[in-house]
Design a protein around this motif. Structure first.
Motif, PDB file in Angstrom:
ATOM      1  N   THR A  88       0.831  -1.208   0.000  1.00  0.00           N
ATOM      2  CA  THR A  88       0.000   0.000   0.000  1.00  0.00           C
ATOM      3  C   THR A  88       0.864   1.256   0.000  1.00  0.00           C
ATOM      4  O   THR A  88       0.522   2.257  -0.638  1.00  0.00           O
ATOM      5  N   ALA A  89       1.996   1.211   0.688  1.00  0.00           N
ATOM      6  CA  ALA A  89       2.926   2.357   0.690  1.00  0.00           C
ATOM      7  C   ALA A  89       3.387   2.641  -0.729  1.00  0.00           C
ATOM      8  O   ALA A  89       3.497   3.807  -1.145  1.00  0.00           O
ATOM      9  N   LYS A  90       3.637   1.584  -1.480  1.00  0.00           N
ATOM     10  CA  LYS A  90       4.065   1.749  -2.874  1.00  0.00           C
ATOM     11  C   LYS A  90       2.969   2.408  -3.705  1.00  0.00           C
ATOM     12  O   LYS A  90       3.229   3.288  -4.524  1.00  0.00           O
ATOM     13  N   GLU A  91       1.724   1.982  -3.459  1.00  0.00           N
ATOM     14  CA  GLU A  91       0.588   2.506  -4.233  1.00  0.00           C
ATOM     15  C   GLU A  91       0.389   4.007  -4.025  1.00  0.00           C
ATOM     16  O   GLU A  91      -0.027   4.717  -4.938  1.00  0.00           O
ATOM     17  N   ILE A  92       0.673   4.481  -2.811  1.00  0.00           N
ATOM     18  CA  ILE A  92       0.459   5.918  -2.535  1.00  0.00           C
ATOM     19  C   ILE A  92       1.781   6.699  -2.529  1.00  0.00           C
ATOM     20  O   ILE A  92       1.805   7.876  -2.207  1.00  0.00           O
ATOM     21  N   ASN A  93       2.880   5.994  -2.876  1.00  0.00           N
ATOM     22  CA  ASN A  93       4.204   6.619  -2.951  1.00  0.00           C
ATOM     23  C   ASN A  93       4.642   7.227  -1.609  1.00  0.00           C
ATOM     24  O   ASN A  93       5.160   8.346  -1.556  1.00  0.00           O
ATOM     25  N   ALA A  94       4.408   6.472  -0.542  1.00  0.00           N
ATOM     26  CA  ALA A  94       4.798   6.922   0.799  1.00  0.00           C
ATOM     27  C   ALA A  94       6.159   6.326   1.172  1.00  0.00           C
ATOM     28  O   ALA A  94       6.479   5.192   0.796  1.00  0.00           O
ATOM     29  N   LYS A  95       6.959   7.073   1.900  1.00  0.00           N
ATOM     30  CA  LYS A  95       8.208   6.528   2.431  1.00  0.00           C
ATOM     31  C   LYS A  95       7.871   5.402   3.408  1.00  0.00           C
ATOM     32  O   LYS A  95       6.825   5.452   4.077  1.00  0.00           O
ATOM     33  N   PHE A  96       8.777   4.438   3.528  1.00  0.00           N
ATOM     34  CA  PHE A  96       8.471   3.281   4.375  1.00  0.00           C
ATOM     35  C   PHE A  96       9.681   2.903   5.229  1.00  0.00           C
ATOM     36  O   PHE A  96      10.783   2.714   4.719  1.00  0.00           O
ATOM     37  N   VAL A  97       9.442   2.816   6.537  1.00  0.00           N
ATOM     38  CA  VAL A  97      10.477   2.349   7.464  1.00  0.00           C
ATOM     39  C   VAL A  97      10.019   1.023   8.058  1.00  0.00           C
ATOM     40  O   VAL A  97       8.933   0.942   8.652  1.00  0.00           O
TER      41      VAL A  97
END
Length: 284
Positions: A88-97
């Motif tokens: 889902t982070a990829k879908e909304i282009n969010a940074k991910f830790v």
């Protein structure tokens, strides 16, 4: 910047939200009752609606011994949950830790494991955390994987609190002395995570307080600083059998953290001092 933090009910998630809020960021902390990360549809719906700029994934199944028998639940949280969040982070282009662990290493060498050392987990918990790392790396182009160890914080149970509780009724304890690692204060760790999420210096990091010790040495320092008169007997791992095998060497090099311009975390003894002060203030 809007940041979603999973595992808000735990030690690290709580301090990450607290630190980010202190710096004026919009922090949204979730517990399992707010967001069941093992429900793919719910994860997608919740995150798309929230549309955060970044996700710091602190939630995990961390009952190391229980994981050996409750493999399905451990896998569901640590592997599937991570997959749904990263996707889902990829879908909304969010940074991910992704918060990982020293348990991805077998702990069989006397060296400090580097960020590019080959993981070889010996227990099921460590295996699922390593699988989580692999998922993050396969799904995302830009990510942070942060391996941590031996955490203690204000919100939740930990080794320090256990030792202080035992000191109330015991004057002598036997503690494992041949497992070596770095105690890590979640207050210090949270500051690093908020620093890193506002950067674009992606990759794998090891983030622990400076210095190494055994659990027995850790206990001795806790009692020394707390002025508790408790004798600590150092015993071997074999004398304290547990359901899950634990790595004897959890030394991790923090070379990449320093190379990328981030400040080293304080020494673990200094962190114990500040943590005990925080505990005292909480009681008041």
């Amino acid at each position: 910047m809007k940041i979603l933090v999973t595992g808000y009910g735990g030690q690290l998630g709580y301090d990450v939200v607290r630190e980010g809020t202190k710096r004026g960021l919009e922090m949204i902390g979730t517990t399992s009752s707010d967001l069941n990360i093992t429900d793919e549809n719910r994860v997608s719906e919740y995150i798309h609606q929230l549309n955060p700029d970044a996700i710091i994934h602190c939630a995990a199944y961390t009952a190391v011994d229980k994981a050996e028998d409750d493999k399905e639940s451990c896998y569901d949280v640590n592997v599937n949950g991570t997959r749904y969040l990263a996707k889902t982070a990829k879908e909304i282009n969010a940074k991910f830790v992704y918060i990982s662990t020293d348990y991805v290493f077998d702990g069989k060498d006397e060296i400090s494991f580097a960020e590019n050392s080959i993981p070889n987990p010996v227990g099921y918990y460590g295996k699922t955390k390593h699988q989580g790392e692999q998922i993050v790396q396969s799904l995302l182009d830009h990510f942070f994987i942060v391996r941590i160890s031996w955490v203690f914080g204000i919100n939740g149970n930990n080794f320090v609190k256990t030792m202080l509780r035992l000191a109330e009724t015991r004057n002598e304890l036997s503690v494992v002395g041949d497992q070596i690692g770095s105690p890590t204060y979640t207050f210090d760790l949270a500051r690093f995570l908020i620093d890193i999420i506002q950067s674009d210096r992606y990759g794998i990091y090891h983030a622990t307080n400076e210095g190494f010790c055994s659990w027995a040495e850790f206990a001795k320092e806790i009692f020394k600083q707390a002025n508790a008169d408790v004798k600590v007997n150092s015993i071997s791992t074999e004398e304290y059998p547990t359901r899950a095998v634990r790595p004897k060497n959890s030394r991790m090099s923090k070379k990449r953290l320093v190379e990328n311009g981030f400040a080293s975390l304080p020494h673990w003894k200094d962190s114990v001092k500040r943590y005990l002060k925080e505990l005292t203030q909480e009681v008041k």
